[in-house]
Design a protein around this motif. Structure first.
Motif, PDB file in Angstrom:
ATOM      1  N   ARG A   1       1.951  -9.785  -1.365  1.00  0.00           N
ATOM      2  CA  ARG A   1       0.826  -9.317  -1.711  1.00  0.00           C
ATOM      3  C   ARG A   1      -0.909  -9.617  -1.831  1.00  0.00           C
ATOM      4  O   ARG A   1      -1.985  -8.767  -1.506  1.00  0.00           O
ATOM      5  CB  ARG A   1       1.014  -8.352  -3.452  1.00  0.00           C
ATOM      6  N   ARG A   2      -0.772 -11.113  -2.359  1.00  0.00           N
ATOM      7  CA  ARG A   2      -1.710 -11.432  -1.947  1.00  0.00           C
ATOM      8  C   ARG A   2      -2.472 -11.282  -0.257  1.00  0.00           C
ATOM      9  O   ARG A   2      -3.572 -11.104   0.288  1.00  0.00           O
ATOM     10  CB  ARG A   2      -1.989 -12.668  -2.193  1.00  0.00           C
ATOM     11  N   LYS A   3      -1.426 -10.983   0.934  1.00  0.00           N
ATOM     12  CA  LYS A   3      -1.942 -11.288   2.098  1.00  0.00           C
ATOM     13  C   LYS A   3      -2.082  -9.615   2.274  1.00  0.00           C
ATOM     14  O   LYS A   3      -2.651  -9.856   3.568  1.00  0.00           O
ATOM     15  CB  LYS A   3      -1.285 -12.419   3.080  1.00  0.00           C
ATOM     16  N   LEU A   4      -0.959  -9.069   1.930  1.00  0.00           N
ATOM     17  CA  LEU A   4      -1.424  -7.723   2.742  1.00  0.00           C
ATOM     18  C   LEU A   4      -1.862  -6.571   1.995  1.00  0.00           C
ATOM     19  O   LEU A   4      -1.360  -5.247   2.167  1.00  0.00           O
ATOM     20  CB  LEU A   4       0.172  -6.933   2.752  1.00  0.00           C
ATOM     21  N   ALA A   5      -2.157  -7.093   0.749  1.00  0.00           N
ATOM     22  CA  ALA A   5      -2.894  -5.586  -0.408  1.00  0.00           C
ATOM     23  C   ALA A   5      -3.826  -4.722   0.308  1.00  0.00           C
ATOM     24  O   ALA A   5      -4.767  -3.853   0.279  1.00  0.00           O
ATOM     25  CB  ALA A   5      -3.041  -6.102  -1.225  1.00  0.00           C
ATOM     26  N   LYS A   6      -5.050  -6.053   1.509  1.00  0.00           N
ATOM     27  CA  LYS A   6      -6.007  -5.490   1.972  1.00  0.00           C
ATOM     28  C   LYS A   6      -5.709  -4.296   3.454  1.00  0.00           C
ATOM     29  O   LYS A   6      -6.051  -3.254   3.853  1.00  0.00           O
ATOM     30  CB  LYS A   6      -6.654  -6.190   2.922  1.00  0.00           C
ATOM     31  N   TYR A   7      -4.200  -4.571   3.420  1.00  0.00           N
ATOM     32  CA  TYR A   7      -3.548  -3.609   5.070  1.00  0.00           C
ATOM     33  C   TYR A   7      -3.513  -2.232   4.574  1.00  0.00           C
ATOM     34  O   TYR A   7      -3.194  -1.068   4.631  1.00  0.00           O
ATOM     35  CB  TYR A   7      -2.568  -4.270   5.341  1.00  0.00           C
ATOM     36  N   VAL A   8      -2.858  -1.491   3.292  1.00  0.00           N
ATOM     37  CA  VAL A   8      -1.830  -1.029   2.494  1.00  0.00           C
ATOM     38  C   VAL A   8      -2.873  -0.299   1.178  1.00  0.00           C
ATOM     39  O   VAL A   8      -3.379   0.325   1.079  1.00  0.00           O
ATOM     40  CB  VAL A   8      -0.825  -1.116   1.933  1.00  0.00           C
ATOM     41  N   ALA A   9      -4.155  -0.697   0.958  1.00  0.00           N
ATOM     42  CA  ALA A   9      -5.250  -0.674  -0.195  1.00  0.00           C
ATOM     43  C   ALA A   9      -5.738   1.290  -0.004  1.00  0.00           C
ATOM     44  O   ALA A   9      -5.561   1.630  -0.888  1.00  0.00           O
ATOM     45  CB  ALA A   9      -6.244  -1.142  -0.029  1.00  0.00           C
ATOM     46  N   ASP A  10      -5.435   1.234   1.057  1.00  0.00           N
ATOM     47  CA  ASP A  10      -6.977   2.607   1.661  1.00  0.00           C
ATOM     48  C   ASP A  10      -5.532   3.979   2.055  1.00  0.00           C
ATOM     49  O   ASP A  10      -5.777   5.443   2.136  1.00  0.00           O
ATOM     50  CB  ASP A  10      -7.050   2.793   2.718  1.00  0.00           C
ATOM     51  N   MET A  11      -4.311   3.139   1.107  1.00  0.00           N
ATOM     52  CA  MET A  11      -3.290   4.680   1.716  1.00  0.00           C
ATOM     53  C   MET A  11      -2.331   5.336   0.735  1.00  0.00           C
ATOM     54  O   MET A  11      -2.320   4.538  -0.057  1.00  0.00           O
ATOM     55  CB  MET A  11      -2.026   3.418   2.735  1.00  0.00           C
ATOM     56  N   PRO A  12      -1.882   6.812   0.304  1.00  0.00           N
ATOM     57  CA  PRO A  12      -1.781   7.102  -0.224  1.00  0.00           C
ATOM     58  C   PRO A  12      -0.874   6.203  -1.029  1.00  0.00           C
ATOM     59  O   PRO A  12       0.626   5.839  -0.141  1.00  0.00           O
ATOM     60  CB  PRO A  12      -1.352   8.627   0.348  1.00  0.00           C
ATOM     61  N   ASN A  13      -0.882   6.631  -2.235  1.00  0.00           N
ATOM     62  CA  ASN A  13       0.309   5.478  -3.093  1.00  0.00           C
ATOM     63  C   ASN A  13       0.763   3.976  -2.641  1.00  0.00           C
ATOM     64  O   ASN A  13       1.691   3.232  -2.113  1.00  0.00           O
ATOM     65  CB  ASN A  13       1.683   5.772  -2.954  1.00  0.00           C
ATOM     66  N   ALA A  14      -0.530   3.402  -3.281  1.00  0.00           N
ATOM     67  CA  ALA A  14      -0.851   1.727  -1.999  1.00  0.00           C
ATOM     68  C   ALA A  14      -0.309   0.917  -3.135  1.00  0.00           C
ATOM     69  O   ALA A  14       1.097   0.120  -2.360  1.00  0.00           O
ATOM     70  CB  ALA A  14      -1.770   1.378  -1.892  1.00  0.00           C
ATOM     71  N   GLU A  15       0.418   0.913  -4.169  1.00  0.00           N
ATOM     72  CA  GLU A  15       1.254  -0.065  -5.024  1.00  0.00           C
ATOM     73  C   GLU A  15       2.737   0.077  -4.615  1.00  0.00           C
ATOM     74  O   GLU A  15       2.942  -0.551  -4.380  1.00  0.00           O
ATOM     75  CB  GLU A  15       0.884   0.729  -6.578  1.00  0.00           C
ATOM     76  N   SER A  16       3.349   1.440  -3.931  1.00  0.00           N
ATOM     77  CA  SER A  16       4.710   1.772  -4.202  1.00  0.00           C
ATOM     78  C   SER A  16       4.677   1.002  -2.325  1.00  0.00           C
ATOM     79  O   SER A  16       5.991   0.541  -2.664  1.00  0.00           O
ATOM     80  CB  SER A  16       5.034   3.083  -4.132  1.00  0.00           C
ATOM     81  N   ARG A  17       3.960   1.007  -1.676  1.00  0.00           N
ATOM     82  CA  ARG A  17       3.977   0.624  -0.721  1.00  0.00           C
ATOM     83  C   ARG A  17       4.351  -1.366  -0.168  1.00  0.00           C
ATOM     84  O   ARG A  17       4.420  -1.537   0.185  1.00  0.00           O
ATOM     85  CB  ARG A  17       2.533   1.051   0.810  1.00  0.00           C
ATOM     86  N   LEU A  18       3.087  -1.702  -1.591  1.00  0.00           N
ATOM     87  CA  LEU A  18       3.712  -2.962  -1.402  1.00  0.00           C
ATOM     88  C   LEU A  18       4.514  -3.445  -2.420  1.00  0.00           C
ATOM     89  O   LEU A  18       5.319  -4.642  -1.702  1.00  0.00           O
ATOM     90  CB  LEU A  18       2.035  -3.536  -3.049  1.00  0.00           C
ATOM     91  N   ASP A  19       4.909  -3.009  -3.254  1.00  0.00           N
ATOM     92  CA  ASP A  19       6.280  -2.505  -4.008  1.00  0.00           C
ATOM     93  C   ASP A  19       7.644  -3.173  -2.974  1.00  0.00           C
ATOM     94  O   ASP A  19       8.253  -3.947  -3.035  1.00  0.00           O
ATOM     95  CB  ASP A  19       6.657  -1.914  -5.304  1.00  0.00           C
ATOM     96  N   ILE A  20       7.259  -2.321  -2.368  1.00  0.00           N
ATOM     97  CA  ILE A  20       8.075  -2.237  -1.050  1.00  0.00           C
ATOM     98  C   ILE A  20       8.341  -3.251  -0.448  1.00  0.00           C
ATOM     99  O   ILE A  20       9.490  -3.308   0.479  1.00  0.00           O
ATOM    100  CB  ILE A  20       8.097  -0.449  -0.264  1.00  0.00           C
ATOM    101  N   LEU A  21       7.145  -3.272   0.848  1.00  0.00           N
ATOM    102  CA  LEU A  21       6.814  -4.705   1.846  1.00  0.00           C
ATOM    103  C   LEU A  21       7.389  -5.867   0.280  1.00  0.00           C
ATOM    104  O   LEU A  21       8.112  -6.968   1.590  1.00  0.00           O
ATOM    105  CB  LEU A  21       5.300  -4.526   1.433  1.00  0.00           C
ATOM    106  N   GLU A  22       7.236  -5.956  -0.124  1.00  0.00           N
ATOM    107  CA  GLU A  22       7.989  -7.217  -1.425  1.00  0.00           C
ATOM    108  C   GLU A  22       9.202  -7.600  -0.911  1.00  0.00           C
ATOM    109  O   GLU A  22      10.153  -8.161  -1.180  1.00  0.00           O
ATOM    110  CB  GLU A  22       7.001  -7.670  -2.775  1.00  0.00           C
TER     111      GLU A  22
END
Length: 317
Positions: A134-155
């Motif tokens: 979350r700390r290192k990859l949030a900026k990569y997905v920040a402008d994507m649709p449904n960014a929070e779900s992508r962080l959950d999935i990446l984690e």
């Protein structure tokens, strides 16, 4: 509960046969048989361009670790391959592009983004710990649709050891990329891959099959087609599946089709069943039929005349 390819066919058949779903579309068997006669052996893409240079086969050579990491890269990348569109405040449809580059739109952008993560030493599971995702990859997905779900999935998928234990080792030991293994993948990584039609989980395995063949690692596919948005769009364009007037109007007008609705189930179930029948008629596998249909989406006639694909907000595809 695990699900075999036959089980998924049965699920699709039972779903499409239910009273609330069966009136929403149909499969034109005569047209299907006519199209099947025109299908040659598809040119299965090896998807090398989806990988960072260091994981491509020319660099990997005989290094089994590099092969394993290439499979894991497909696993993580595919987990993020869903719903790259949204609507703005005025109700206009927008499409995400990586770094705002129109050439890196949607799926292509996801490929570019994950390669950037790898090249910059922040790819989850290989370069950074799961707890740092979350700390290192949030900026990569920040402008994507449904960014929070992508962080959950990446984690969730940022666990290389679990991928090896649950997916990669069983795949190599069995020598078969199966729907059953895809269902086990979905159970082990539910945020990324839980889906009654197992689209992304099966796609991970299909990518590995075709990419590993030139690496001289033979894996037999035992998968259904990947039921998403593009394949039914092509099947409609070819006249193989048809939607009811009401559903067709919704799709053509860009109205949202609710995730898990009878309408979405009809589209996805018809896709699985039509592709299975095309495979039987042509002597190819379901995976090869899926690849052939995807190739048709690049055809000039399709590009000019195809009607829109259905819009469903989901993490399944």
């Amino acid at each position: 509960m695990t699900m075999t390819r036959h089980d998924l066919w049965v699920y699709a058949f039972n779903t499409f046969s239910s009273p609330t779903v069966s009136t929403l579309g149909s499969i034109n068997l005569q047209r299907l048989e006519d199209v099947a006669k025109t299908i040659g052996q598809p040119d299965l893409t090896d998807w090398e361009f989806y990988l960072p240079v260091m994981l491509q086969r020319d660099m990997a050579g005989m290094d089994q670790r590099r092969h394993r990491e290439a499979a894991y890269f497909f696993f993580v990348q595919t987990a993020l391959q869903y719903c790259f569109w949204d609507f703005d405040a005025d109700g206009n449809q927008t499409h995400w592009c990586y770094k705002g580059d129109p050439k890196a739109k949607g799926s292509r952008g996801c490929v570019a983004m994950t390669i950037d993560m790898y090249d910059k030493g922040v790819f989850p599971g290989l370069c950074i710990r799961q707890t740092d995702v979350r700390r290192k990859l949030a900026k990569y997905v920040a402008d994507m649709p449904n960014a929070e779900s992508r962080l959950d999935i990446l984690e969730e998928v940022g666990n290389y050891e679990k991928f090896c234990a649950e997916v990669y080792n069983p795949l190599l030991l069995s020598g078969t990329a199966s729907t059953e293994l895809a269902s086990k993948m979905a159970a082990a990584f539910p945020k990324a891959f839980a889906d009654p039609f197992l689209k992304k989980a099966q796609l991970v395995l299909g990518l590995i099959v075709t990419n590993f063949a030139p690496r001289k690692i033979a894996i037999k596919p035992d998968l259904t087609a990947y039921s998403d948005y593009r394949v039914p769009q092509v099947l409609c364009h070819l006249g193989i599946i048809t939607y009811s007037d009401e559903l067709a109007q919704k799709v053509d007008n860009g109205e949202l089709i609710a995730s898990g609705s009878a309408e979405e189930k009809a589209i996805r179930a018809m896709t699985i069943l039509a592709c299975a029948r095309l495979a039987a008629e042509s002597g190819l596998t379901d995976m090869e039929i899926d690849s052939w249909l995807f190739e048709q989406s690049r055809d000039e006639d399709f590009q000019k005349n195809a009607k829109p694909f259905h819009l469903t907000k989901t993490t399944d595809y």
